[in-house]
Each structure stands twice: as structure tokens, then as C-alpha cells.
Design a protein around this motif. Structure first.
Motif, PDB file in Angstrom:
ATOM      1  N   GLN A 131       0.844  -1.201   0.000  1.00 12.38           N
ATOM      2  CA  GLN A 131       0.000   0.000   0.000  1.00 12.38           C
ATOM      3  C   GLN A 131       0.877   1.247   0.000  1.00 12.38           C
ATOM      4  O   GLN A 131       1.820   1.336   0.795  1.00 12.38           O
ATOM      5  CB  GLN A 131      -0.903   0.013   1.245  1.00 12.38           C
TER       6      GLN A 131
ATOM      7  N   ILE B  31       1.678   4.611   1.241  1.00 14.25           N
ATOM      8  CA  ILE B  31       1.342   5.354   2.460  1.00 14.25           C
ATOM      9  C   ILE B  31       1.542   6.855   2.252  1.00 14.25           C
ATOM     10  O   ILE B  31       0.858   7.677   2.828  1.00 14.25           O
ATOM     11  CB  ILE B  31       2.246   4.893   3.640  1.00 14.25           C
TER      12      ILE B  31
ATOM     13  N   LYS C 130      -0.963   9.679   3.585  1.00 13.25           N
ATOM     14  CA  LYS C 130      -2.332   9.175   3.681  1.00 13.25           C
ATOM     15  C   LYS C 130      -2.610   8.819   5.142  1.00 13.25           C
ATOM     16  O   LYS C 130      -2.269   7.729   5.613  1.00 13.25           O
ATOM     17  CB  LYS C 130      -2.514   7.973   2.755  1.00 13.25           C
TER      18      LYS C 130
ATOM     19  N   GLU D 116      -5.069   7.942   6.792  1.00 20.42           N
ATOM     20  CA  GLU D 116      -5.929   6.812   7.159  1.00 20.42           C
ATOM     21  C   GLU D 116      -5.121   5.563   7.492  1.00 20.42           C
ATOM     22  O   GLU D 116      -5.650   4.626   8.101  1.00 20.42           O
ATOM     23  CB  GLU D 116      -6.951   6.510   6.050  1.00 20.42           C
ATOM     24  N   PHE D 117      -3.839   5.553   7.128  1.00 18.91           N
ATOM     25  CA  PHE D 117      -2.981   4.403   7.433  1.00 18.91           C
ATOM     26  C   PHE D 117      -2.099   4.625   8.663  1.00 18.91           C
ATOM     27  O   PHE D 117      -1.270   3.775   8.981  1.00 18.91           O
ATOM     28  CB  PHE D 117      -2.106   4.063   6.217  1.00 18.91           C
TER      29      PHE D 117
ATOM     30  N   VAL E 184       1.959   2.272  11.473  1.00 17.27           N
ATOM     31  CA  VAL E 184       1.347   2.163  10.153  1.00 17.27           C
ATOM     32  C   VAL E 184       0.451   0.929  10.166  1.00 17.27           C
ATOM     33  O   VAL E 184       0.875  -0.150  10.572  1.00 17.27           O
ATOM     34  CB  VAL E 184       2.427   2.035   9.051  1.00 17.27           C
TER      35      VAL E 184
ATOM     36  N   VAL F  55      -2.184  -1.322   7.743  1.00 18.41           N
ATOM     37  CA  VAL F  55      -2.705  -1.619   6.406  1.00 18.41           C
ATOM     38  C   VAL F  55      -3.364  -2.993   6.452  1.00 18.41           C
ATOM     39  O   VAL F  55      -2.742  -3.979   6.858  1.00 18.41           O
ATOM     40  CB  VAL F  55      -1.577  -1.603   5.347  1.00 18.41           C
TER      41      VAL F  55
END
Length: 96
Positions: A9, A11, A34, A36-37, A58, A60
Motif C-alpha cells: 500500500q 502510504i 495518507k 488513514e494508514f 502504520v 494496512v
């Protein structure tokens, strides 16, 4: 374009002109990350010349990489250019 990737993902990603490089680390501007992570962490460390660092874990797809990101919310004057910029480690891949 530098990117921070973990668990397949992205980040963070930013144009080269928007990042800061300090001591071999890429610091991404807040707008490039980002959020949201990221999960806030209670971890703090001190750098002799940059000041106190705060950390994020972090997350994910349910997997957590504890304290894999850090930033300086109130850096010293010498490190003012990285205020609130986020850097990564602990397996987060930085691609150029």
C-alpha cells in the motif's frame, strides 16, 4: 516521485521538490501522507539537534507496523524545514 510503501500500500507520495532529505531519510510533507494508514503512538525519542520526535504506527489491511513513522511537531530551529513532515522505517520501502 518518492513513495513510501508498506504491505503493498502506498502510504505517502510526493514530488521530489516537496520532500526534505535529512540524514539519509526522506521526510514527506503532511499533505503527501495518507493519514488513514497512521495511528498515533505514545512513543517519543530525542535527537540532539532536531528535538523530540513523535511516532505513528502504520496500519494496512489489519496489519500493524508499530512506530514505523516519525515526525517532529516542534523541531529545533536547525530542523525547522521538517516540521510535521513524516519519515518512515521498519520495513516501509521508500521508492524514488
Amino acid at each position: 516521485m518518492p513513495k513510501a510503501i508498506w504491505n503493498n500500500q502506498v502510504i505517502a507520495e510526493a514530488l521530489e521538490r516537496d520532500i526534505q532529505r535529512v540524514e539519509g531519510n526522506v521526510y514527506f510533507p503532511p499533505s503527501a501522507v495518507k493519514r488513514e494508514f497512521l495511528r498515533s503512538s505514545d512513543t517519543h525519542t530525542r535527537c540532539a539537534w532536531k528535538g523530540e520526535a513523535s511516532y505513528f504506527s502504520v496500519v494496512v489491511d489489519g496489519a500493524m507496523n508499530e512506530d514505523a513513522a516519525w515526525y517532529y511537531p516542534d523541531p529545533s530551529a536547525m530542523a525547522a524545514r521538517i516540521k510535521d513532515h513524516v519519515a518512515f522505517w521498519r520495513g516501509v520501502q521508500i521508492t524514488e
